[in-house]
Design an enzyme around this catalytic site. Structure first.
Site, PDB file in Angstrom:
ATOM      1  N   CYS A   1      71.803  38.870  66.664  1.00 32.06           N
ATOM      2  CA  CYS A   1      71.914  39.852  67.745  1.00 32.06           C
ATOM      3  C   CYS A   1      70.643  40.679  67.895  1.00 32.06           C
ATOM      4  O   CYS A   1      70.629  41.887  67.634  1.00 32.06           O
ATOM      5  CB  CYS A   1      73.110  40.753  67.481  1.00 32.06           C
ATOM      6  SG  CYS A   1      74.598  39.773  67.280  1.00 32.06           S
ATOM      7  N   GLU A   2      69.570  40.035  68.259  1.00 31.46           N
ATOM      8  CA  GLU A   2      68.286  40.693  68.522  1.00 31.46           C
ATOM      9  C   GLU A   2      67.594  39.867  69.589  1.00 31.46           C
ATOM     10  O   GLU A   2      67.559  38.633  69.489  1.00 31.46           O
ATOM     11  CB  GLU A   2      67.363  40.640  67.297  1.00 31.46           C
ATOM     12  CG  GLU A   2      67.898  41.235  66.044  1.00 31.46           C
ATOM     13  CD  GLU A   2      67.344  42.638  65.759  1.00 31.46           C
ATOM     14  OE1 GLU A   2      66.469  43.098  66.509  1.00 31.46           O
ATOM     15  OE2 GLU A   2      67.822  43.235  64.796  1.00 31.46           O
TER      16      GLU A   2
ATOM     17  N   GLY B   1      43.863  31.442  51.669  1.00 30.48           N
ATOM     18  CA  GLY B   1      43.491  31.755  53.040  1.00 30.48           C
ATOM     19  C   GLY B   1      43.274  30.607  53.987  1.00 30.48           C
ATOM     20  O   GLY B   1      43.335  30.803  55.204  1.00 30.48           O
TER      21      GLY B   1
ATOM     22  N   GLU C   1      43.607  30.570  45.192  1.00 30.50           N
ATOM     23  CA  GLU C   1      45.036  30.914  45.312  1.00 30.50           C
ATOM     24  C   GLU C   1      45.609  30.395  46.630  1.00 30.50           C
ATOM     25  O   GLU C   1      46.128  31.163  47.445  1.00 30.50           O
ATOM     26  CB  GLU C   1      45.210  32.442  45.259  1.00 30.50           C
ATOM     27  CG  GLU C   1      44.662  33.110  44.015  1.00 30.50           C
ATOM     28  CD  GLU C   1      44.667  34.639  44.111  1.00 30.50           C
ATOM     29  OE1 GLU C   1      45.026  35.188  45.174  1.00 30.50           O
ATOM     30  OE2 GLU C   1      44.302  35.274  43.112  1.00 30.50           O
ATOM     31  N   PRO C   2      45.532  29.107  46.894  1.00 31.84           N
ATOM     32  CA  PRO C   2      46.022  28.617  48.188  1.00 31.84           C
ATOM     33  C   PRO C   2      47.548  28.651  48.281  1.00 31.84           C
ATOM     34  O   PRO C   2      48.248  28.391  47.301  1.00 31.84           O
ATOM     35  CB  PRO C   2      45.523  27.161  48.227  1.00 31.84           C
ATOM     36  CG  PRO C   2      45.385  26.772  46.789  1.00 31.84           C
ATOM     37  CD  PRO C   2      45.058  28.028  46.026  1.00 31.84           C
ATOM     38  N   GLY C   3      48.026  28.978  49.442  1.00 32.37           N
ATOM     39  CA  GLY C   3      49.465  28.966  49.687  1.00 32.37           C
ATOM     40  C   GLY C   3      49.773  28.056  50.859  1.00 32.37           C
ATOM     41  O   GLY C   3      50.183  26.910  50.723  1.00 32.37           O
ATOM     42  N   ARG C   4      49.493  28.568  52.071  1.00 28.38           N
ATOM     43  CA  ARG C   4      49.827  27.864  53.303  1.00 28.38           C
ATOM     44  C   ARG C   4      49.265  26.437  53.337  1.00 28.38           C
ATOM     45  O   ARG C   4      49.948  25.511  53.761  1.00 28.38           O
ATOM     46  CB  ARG C   4      49.247  28.674  54.474  1.00 28.38           C
ATOM     47  CG  ARG C   4      49.739  28.241  55.835  1.00 28.38           C
ATOM     48  CD  ARG C   4      48.957  28.965  56.942  1.00 28.38           C
ATOM     49  NE  ARG C   4      48.759  30.367  56.703  1.00 28.38           N
ATOM     50  CZ  ARG C   4      49.544  31.334  57.175  1.00 28.38           C
ATOM     51  NH1 ARG C   4      50.579  31.048  57.935  1.00 28.38           N
ATOM     52  NH2 ARG C   4      49.284  32.602  56.897  1.00 28.38           N
TER      53      ARG C   4
ATOM     54  N   TYR D   1      55.808  30.296  53.995  1.00 31.20           N
ATOM     55  CA  TYR D   1      56.299  31.549  54.589  1.00 31.20           C
ATOM     56  C   TYR D   1      57.492  31.298  55.505  1.00 31.20           C
ATOM     57  O   TYR D   1      57.673  31.985  56.510  1.00 31.20           O
ATOM     58  CB  TYR D   1      55.154  32.273  55.333  1.00 31.20           C
ATOM     59  CG  TYR D   1      53.940  32.487  54.446  1.00 31.20           C
ATOM     60  CD1 TYR D   1      54.008  33.368  53.372  1.00 31.20           C
ATOM     61  CD2 TYR D   1      52.759  31.774  54.637  1.00 31.20           C
ATOM     62  CE1 TYR D   1      52.914  33.536  52.527  1.00 31.20           C
ATOM     63  CE2 TYR D   1      51.664  31.944  53.795  1.00 31.20           C
ATOM     64  CZ  TYR D   1      51.756  32.829  52.752  1.00 31.20           C
ATOM     65  OH  TYR D   1      50.665  32.990  51.912  1.00 31.20           O
TER      66      TYR D   1
END
Ligand code: LLP
Length: 423
Positions: free
Chosen positions: A349-350, A246, A280-283, A377
């Protein structure tokens, strides 16, 4: 506007333009093409080391969240540092093992574990299943019985603390799909203890992502520890407490706490406690260790807006389109031109296909741009929309460049498909 004074660690500007460690990004583009994700081994290692240092002597396991960056090269760097891993699928488990990670240091989170994933994880010998519902508890007991391998479990408990982050990435409140309700936890632990093929080991929580204030995480930990003590009184002893991930990073002008400052109040709560602390670090491990390198295909000035059309798109980096997220966009080679205000958009194409809006850039067609803070991410959320081959990924290490993932080819995109047979 981009403030070059605050380039993330490992990035610098020299005579050869923007450098990651000792490698010129222009050289990477020349050798591997664009778009390409580029990660710094030194920055990945430094972030992991900061967690280690802050945890000091306390028994602790740092389980890198694979969902943030699941490239085998990145995972293998963490595995070699002794990391554990937080997985949410059988696919992520396979990646961890292929990268040299130890199953005994893997925790398995997620609300929808299939029977096949449970069997796979039991056979591999993972450390713990973070169980997210009563139904999952029953199913895991059955699968463990059939497999003849008892399942180590923690319950992911929802501490109902508002993490004050983007609603899409806040996970610890009552009204979302994650975890079991705080008030249901004691009865579920009793149930788990009574099931023959489960081994009750720990407790887990995760309240959200991109947290910029340690207070909600500390409050969640306080509630969890209180519950752990009540469970002990009821005869259920736990040997590890998993506080999830987090911690946020600086994308623009945020001022997240350092890893040490974020952990300090948590460590205070844990002082003198015997349980192992899991994180549980990610970012915060990978986010600012990576960038997305892209080339401007066209400049398209307009009455209302100027567009810089680049060769990366929302399929490569979905965060701006999904969350209106900000990624700094910096030129690789500075030009002596008056800056103009551009929206940086991709070829998809968006109308939602933008990577950055209203940025003042001194650029010409063919220039390279680096979208910063893209190590978490980024590639892991990429897709093949518009049949776009996914980007290459490289890891720089001092002056050397390691190709961590080759660019996809168009043929690889339909390798599993078949034309309908003629009738
Ligand atoms: N553990 C669990 C159970 C999680 O659900 C997550 C992230 C993490 C750990 C890692 O959290 P971190 O340390 O990275 O904040 N796609 C979004 C982020 C989604 C996060 C989902 N869960 C984004 O691009 O911002």
């Amino acid at each position: 506007m981009n403030d070059e004074k605050s380039l993330p660690p490992a990035l610098s500007r020299g005579a050869h333009g923007l450098m990651l460690e000792d490698v010129a990004l222009a050289d990477i583009a020349a050798r591997f093409g664009t778009p390409t994700y580029v990660y710094s081994r030194a920055a990945l290692t430094a972030a992991f080391a900061a967690y280690r240092r802050a945890l000091g002597e306390r028994p602790a396991l740092i389980c890198c969240a694979v969902k943030a960056n699941s490239n085998l090269g990145v995972l293998s760097i963490f595995a070699a540092l002794g990391a554990g891993f937080d997985i949410v699928s059988g696919g992520e488990l396979a990646r961890v093992l292929a990268a040299g990670g130890h199953a005994g240091r893997v925790v398995f989170s997620g609300v929808g574990k299939s029977r096949a994933e449970m069997r796979q994880a039991l056979a591999a010998g993972i450390r713990c299943f973070n169980v997210e519902s009563a139904a999952e508890l029953e199913r895991l007991n059955e699968v463990a019985g059939e497999s003849g391998i008892p399942a180590p479990i923690a319950l992911r408990v929802n501490p109902d603390v508002d993490p004050k982050t983007h609603p899409y990435i806040s996970t610890g409140l009552k009204n979302n799909k994650f975890g079991v309700a705080f008030t249901d936890a004691p009865a579920l632990y009793q149930r788990a203890a009574s099931l023959p093929h489960l081994r009750v080991r720990g407790i887990a929580c995760h309240i959200g992502s991109q947290l910029l204030d340690p207070a909600p995480a500390t409050e969640a930990a306080r509630r969890i520890l209180d519950l752990v003590d009540r469970l002990a009184t009821a005869g259920i002893a736990l040997d590890h407490i998993d506080l999830g991930g987090g911690l946020g990073i600086r994308y623009r002008n945020e001022t997240p706490p350092t890893i040490a400052a974020y952990l300090a109040p948590l460590l205070e709560l844990f002082a003198g406690r015997p349980e192992e602390l899991c994180l549980e670090p990610g970012r915060s491990l990978t986010g600012n260790a990576g960038l997305l390198l892209t080339r401007i295909e066209y400049l398209k000035p307009g009455g209302e807006k100027n567009f810089a059309i680049v060769d990366a798109a929302m399929n490569d980096l979905a965060r701006p389109a999904l969350y209106d997220a900000w990624h700094d966009a910096v030129t690789v080679v500075a030009r002596d031109l008056p800056p103009r205000r551009y929206d940086i958009v991709g070829p998809i194409c968006e109308s939602g296909d933008f990577l950055a809006r209203a940025r003042d850039l001194a650029v010409e067609e063919g220039d390279l741009l680096a979208l910063l803070s893209a190590g978490a991410y980024g590639m892991s959320m990429s897709s093949n929309y518009n049949s776009r081959p996914r980007a290459a990924e490289v890891i720089v290490d001092g002056g050397t460049i390691h190709l961590a993932r080759a660019r996809e080819t168009p043929e690889s995109l339909y390798a599993l498909e078949q034309p309908f047979p003629p009738t």
